[in-house]
Write a protein that holds these residues in place. Structure first.
Motif, PDB file in Angstrom:
ATOM      1  N   PRO A 194      57.868  23.485  36.801  1.00 19.84           N
ATOM      2  CA  PRO A 194      58.794  23.287  35.681  1.00 19.84           C
ATOM      3  C   PRO A 194      58.546  22.006  34.896  1.00 19.84           C
ATOM      4  CG  PRO A 194      59.909  22.912  37.784  1.00 19.84           C
ATOM      5  CD  PRO A 194      58.564  23.474  38.102  1.00 19.84           C
ATOM      6  N   GLU A 195      58.121  20.942  35.564  1.00 25.72           N
ATOM      7  CA  GLU A 195      57.865  19.681  34.859  1.00 25.72           C
ATOM      8  C   GLU A 195      56.644  19.810  33.954  1.00 25.72           C
ATOM      9  OE1 GLU A 195      57.685  16.309  37.422  1.00 25.72           O
ATOM     10  OE2 GLU A 195      59.680  16.665  38.282  1.00 25.72           O
ATOM     11  N   LEU A 207      55.475  22.564  32.650  1.00 23.75           N
ATOM     12  CA  LEU A 207      55.814  23.466  31.550  1.00 23.75           C
ATOM     13  C   LEU A 207      56.666  22.760  30.503  1.00 23.75           C
ATOM     14  CD1 LEU A 207      56.516  26.748  33.541  1.00 23.75           C
ATOM     15  CD2 LEU A 207      54.621  26.323  31.949  1.00 23.75           C
ATOM     16  N   ALA A 208      57.593  21.924  30.953  1.00 23.07           N
ATOM     17  CA  ALA A 208      58.437  21.189  30.008  1.00 23.07           C
ATOM     18  C   ALA A 208      57.606  20.225  29.170  1.00 23.07           C
ATOM     19  CB  ALA A 208      59.533  20.437  30.764  1.00 23.07           C
ATOM     20  N   THR A 209      56.664  19.555  29.804  1.00 26.59           N
ATOM     21  CA  THR A 209      55.803  18.621  29.068  1.00 26.59           C
ATOM     22  C   THR A 209      54.897  19.364  28.106  1.00 26.59           C
ATOM     23  OG1 THR A 209      55.814  17.104  30.949  1.00 26.59           O
ATOM     24  CG2 THR A 209      54.105  16.773  29.312  1.00 26.59           C
ATOM     25  N   ARG A 229      55.470  22.247  26.723  1.00 27.60           N
ATOM     26  CA  ARG A 229      56.276  22.734  25.596  1.00 27.60           C
ATOM     27  C   ARG A 229      56.521  21.612  24.595  1.00 27.60           C
ATOM     28  NH1 ARG A 229      62.165  25.841  25.532  1.00 27.60           N
ATOM     29  NH2 ARG A 229      62.469  25.629  23.285  1.00 27.60           N
ATOM     30  N   GLU A 230      56.838  20.426  25.090  1.00 28.01           N
ATOM     31  CA  GLU A 230      57.043  19.287  24.192  1.00 28.01           C
ATOM     32  C   GLU A 230      55.780  19.002  23.388  1.00 28.01           C
ATOM     33  OE1 GLU A 230      58.623  15.995  22.230  1.00 28.01           O
ATOM     34  OE2 GLU A 230      59.619  17.604  23.324  1.00 28.01           O
ATOM     35  N   ALA A 251      57.681  22.271  20.668  1.00 29.59           N
ATOM     36  CA  ALA A 251      59.025  21.744  20.899  1.00 29.59           C
ATOM     37  C   ALA A 251      60.052  22.352  19.951  1.00 29.59           C
ATOM     38  CB  ALA A 251      59.022  20.223  20.760  1.00 29.59           C
ATOM     39  N   ASP A 302      62.340  29.502  23.978  1.00 26.79           N
ATOM     40  CA  ASP A 302      61.708  29.710  25.283  1.00 26.79           C
ATOM     41  C   ASP A 302      60.752  30.893  25.230  1.00 26.79           C
ATOM     42  OD1 ASP A 302      63.104  27.602  26.375  1.00 26.79           O
ATOM     43  OD2 ASP A 302      64.644  28.858  27.301  1.00 26.79           O
TER      44      ASP A 302
END
Length: 281
Positions: free
Chosen positions: A171-172, A174-176, A178-179, A183, A187
């Protein structure tokens, strides 16, 4: 000469499929386009069984890659061949996104007589330094891609290529990611974009810089993406400033769109209208 054709060159770990929304928008505006698959991409890409679910990370690290040995010169030669054929039917506007800009530069250096305009969309345009030099520069320090090293799924030295695990469930990461890339997307748009990406990319980005005598005489446009966290605006502006200083008599026509790095591909309406204006204007 007939109407121009937009020849579209993708970025890293991507393919011609990523341009489909842009091609749809261009067609609806009455324009002809052709999206290129660089060598080892598209249906020529490597998708190891170990990349499928459930993933075998050990196998993914060792499975052979069709990208081994493929480099910048191969990309340039391939696109040159495409452009030569397209040019038989009319003017060519060569468009590159992200790493695709390196190929645009190579084609412009080699055959300026075949290209009627170059369009860099938040794309790499090396003028006074190499890709590695720009990557390490202060202008690139804010790139969010610096935090996605965990996507590397194999030792590039042993594989002979870069291999990414875009199907990670971390998850970390993927979050980075996406940013860095989308961004401003939903989703579902982000996951849809990830599913267009390919595991493997060439290790060799080349060291080619623009040639003032050839590349420098082609009309050119730079499309700044002001919400881009992959290729920071500061780096985009450095590319523009250095190119303009090299050929002050032929400066970039600079445009700006407030979208993310992948947003320009996922929701390309504004970008297609901008490209249309280059022809209609």
């Amino acid at each position: 000469m007939t109407a121009p054709t937009f020849v579209l060159v993708h970025g890293a770990a991507s393919n011609s499929f990523a341009w489909a929304p842009m091609q749809r928008e261009l067609a609806l505006r009455g324009h002809r386009s052709l999206a290129v698959d660089l060598p080892g991409h598209g249906f020529g890409a490597t998708f190891p069984v170990a990349y499928q679910a459930p993933q075998d990370l050990t196998g993914l690290a060792t499975a052979r890659s069709a990208m081994a040995g493929v480099g910048h010169a191969d990309n340039v030669a391939h696109v040159l061949g495409v452009v030569k054929r397209v040019r038989e039917h009319g003017p060519v506007i060569l468009v590159g996104h992200s790493r695709g800009g390196l190929t645009l530069t190579g084609v412009g250096n080699a055959a300026p007589e075949l290209v009627d305009r170059l369009v860099y969309i938040s794309a790499w345009c090396c003028v006074v330094d190499t890709p590695a030099g720009y990557e390490a520069s202060a202008e690139n320090a804010s790139t969010a891609l610096a935090g996605v090293g965990g996507l590397i799924a194999a030792d590039p030295r042993g594989l002979g290529a870069l291999r990414f695990n875009w199907r990670t469930a971390d998850p970390e990461l993927l979050a980075t990611l996406r940013e860095a890339t989308l961004a401003d997307g939903t989703d579902d748009e982000f996951r849809g974009y990830l599913n267009t990406l390919e595991p493997d990319e060439s290790l060799d980005a080349g060291e080619e810089r623009v040639d003032a005598d050839t590349w420098g005489r082609i009309p050119r446009t730079y499309v700044r993406l002001t919400a881009d966290r992959s290729v920071p605006v500061a780096l985009q502006d450095r590319f523009i400033a250095e190119a303009d200083a090299l050929t002050p008599g032929n400066r970039f026509d600079v445009r700006s769109l407030d979208v993310s790095h992948a947003g320009v591909l996922v929701r390309p309406g504004e970008a297609a209208a901008l490209l249309s204006s280059l022809v209609e204007g």
